[in-house]
Scaffold this motif. Structure first.
Motif, mmCIF file in Angstrom:
data_model
loop_
_atom_site.group_PDB
_atom_site.id
_atom_site.type_symbol
_atom_site.label_atom_id
_atom_site.label_comp_id
_atom_site.label_asym_id
_atom_site.label_seq_id
_atom_site.Cartn_x
_atom_site.Cartn_y
_atom_site.Cartn_z
ATOM 1 N N SER A 97 -14.023 -52.986 41.304
ATOM 2 C CA SER A 97 -14.698 -53.484 40.104
ATOM 3 C C SER A 97 -13.715 -54.226 39.201
ATOM 4 O O SER A 97 -14.078 -55.218 38.558
ATOM 5 C CB SER A 97 -15.356 -52.337 39.332
ATOM 6 O OG SER A 97 -14.399 -51.441 38.823
ATOM 7 N N GLN A 104 -14.556 -62.912 38.023
ATOM 8 C CA GLN A 104 -15.639 -63.476 37.214
ATOM 9 C C GLN A 104 -15.091 -64.098 35.928
ATOM 10 O O GLN A 104 -15.556 -65.166 35.507
ATOM 11 C CB GLN A 104 -16.676 -62.397 36.875
ATOM 12 C CG GLN A 104 -17.444 -61.876 38.069
ATOM 13 C CD GLN A 104 -18.304 -62.923 38.726
ATOM 14 O OE1 GLN A 104 -18.798 -63.840 38.085
ATOM 15 N NE2 GLN A 104 -18.484 -62.809 40.033
ATOM 16 N N GLU A 117 -23.823 -65.241 34.908
ATOM 17 C CA GLU A 117 -23.379 -64.211 35.833
ATOM 18 C C GLU A 117 -21.978 -63.707 35.519
ATOM 19 O O GLU A 117 -21.706 -62.512 35.607
ATOM 20 C CB GLU A 117 -23.409 -64.767 37.263
ATOM 21 C CG GLU A 117 -23.003 -63.753 38.323
ATOM 22 C CD GLU A 117 -22.986 -64.351 39.718
ATOM 23 O OE1 GLU A 117 -22.354 -63.744 40.604
ATOM 24 O OE2 GLU A 117 -23.602 -65.415 39.916
ATOM 25 N N GLU A 118 -21.083 -64.630 35.134
ATOM 26 C CA GLU A 118 -19.713 -64.228 34.809
ATOM 27 C C GLU A 118 -19.686 -63.278 33.616
ATOM 28 O O GLU A 118 -19.015 -62.237 33.630
ATOM 29 C CB GLU A 118 -18.841 -65.462 34.516
ATOM 30 C CG GLU A 118 -18.497 -66.290 35.729
ATOM 31 C CD GLU A 118 -19.565 -67.326 36.046
ATOM 32 O OE1 GLU A 118 -20.556 -67.408 35.271
ATOM 33 O OE2 GLU A 118 -19.431 -68.029 37.061
ATOM 34 N N SER A 121 -21.143 -59.853 34.477
ATOM 35 C CA SER A 121 -20.213 -59.072 35.295
ATOM 36 C C SER A 121 -19.149 -58.415 34.427
ATOM 37 O O SER A 121 -18.793 -57.253 34.636
ATOM 38 C CB SER A 121 -19.549 -59.959 36.351
ATOM 39 O OG SER A 121 -18.635 -59.216 37.124
ATOM 40 N N GLN A 125 -18.640 -54.601 34.604
ATOM 41 C CA GLN A 125 -17.421 -54.132 35.271
ATOM 42 C C GLN A 125 -16.310 -53.756 34.303
ATOM 43 O O GLN A 125 -15.460 -52.920 34.618
ATOM 44 C CB GLN A 125 -16.892 -55.219 36.223
ATOM 45 C CG GLN A 125 -17.907 -55.762 37.208
ATOM 46 C CD GLN A 125 -18.200 -54.790 38.340
ATOM 47 O OE1 GLN A 125 -17.627 -53.717 38.427
ATOM 48 N NE2 GLN A 125 -19.115 -55.169 39.226
#
Length: 203
Positions: A97, A104, A117-118, A121, A125
């Motif tokens: 992770s 990301q 999405e980045e 994440s 994470q």
């Protein structure tokens, strides 16, 4: 004691990986003193934050490219790299992770904006890094999400916010215990450095 053994093919692969990392950093810093100091800093930060040299070099190279446009000194770029590594470690996730969060974040910095999405994440994470971003900007997590959705988390905004939180993150990081997994990561880093240095002497 921890036993570590490598075959010839593995050593060759490690040497090749080390060369690739050097190339990545050199492309970002240029040759000469900036490269030497930058790569030395990467190796030191990787060990001090119990993070792989590979991920640290990837992150440093990305921040360097963004930081050059902002006229950031290399010392500041290394500091931000360290703060990000520390934040991700403080999030307490697995090595996988942590690696995903770095990848990301790098993709977001390379595109010039952290969103989609980045950003999601990073939130998932590495929540400590997300909170550092929010605190550095003086906003709530909800407001941070809104800024991301509006495309306002540009590379310069992200890097400045993280830099703002470096002292706070470092103080928190100093309280973390040294775990077996962290010790193994440092061992892996040192093996990579050793193989890389040996490879140079044989050329």
């Amino acid at each position: 004691a921890v036993g570590v053994s490598f075959g010839a093919m593995e050593i060759i692969q490690i040497a090749d990986d080390f060369k690739n990392l050097e190339s990545r950093v050199r492309l970002a810093t240029g040759a000469g003193t900036d490269f030497v100091n930058g790569f030395d800093g990467v190796k030191q930060i990787a060990n001090e934050t119990f993070t792989s040299i590979e991920n640290t070099a990837l992150l440093f190279a990305s921040i360097s490219r963004a930081g050059n446009e902002l006229k950031m000194a290399q010392e500041d770029i290394l500091q931000v790299t360290e703060t990000i590594n520390q934040s991700i470690k403080l999030s307490g996730g697995s090595a996988a992770s942590a690696s995903a969060a770095i990848v990301q974040l790098v993709q977001g910095l390379q595109s010039g904006v952290l969103r989609g999405e980045e950003f999601n994440s990073i939130m998932e994470q590495s929540p400590r890094l997300a909170r550092a971003l929010a605190d550095g900007l003086g906003v709530t997590i909800g407001e941070l999400r809104k800024l991301a959705g509006e495309g306002k988390l540009t590379s310069d905004v992200v890097l400045k916010a993280i830099q703002e939180q470096s002292a706070v993150i470092n103080a928190e990081f100093e309280t973390l215990p040294t775990t077996f997994a962290n010790a193994v990561q440092v061992l892996k880093n040192n093996v990579m450095r050793l193989v890389g240095d040996m490879d140079k002497t044989l050329q």
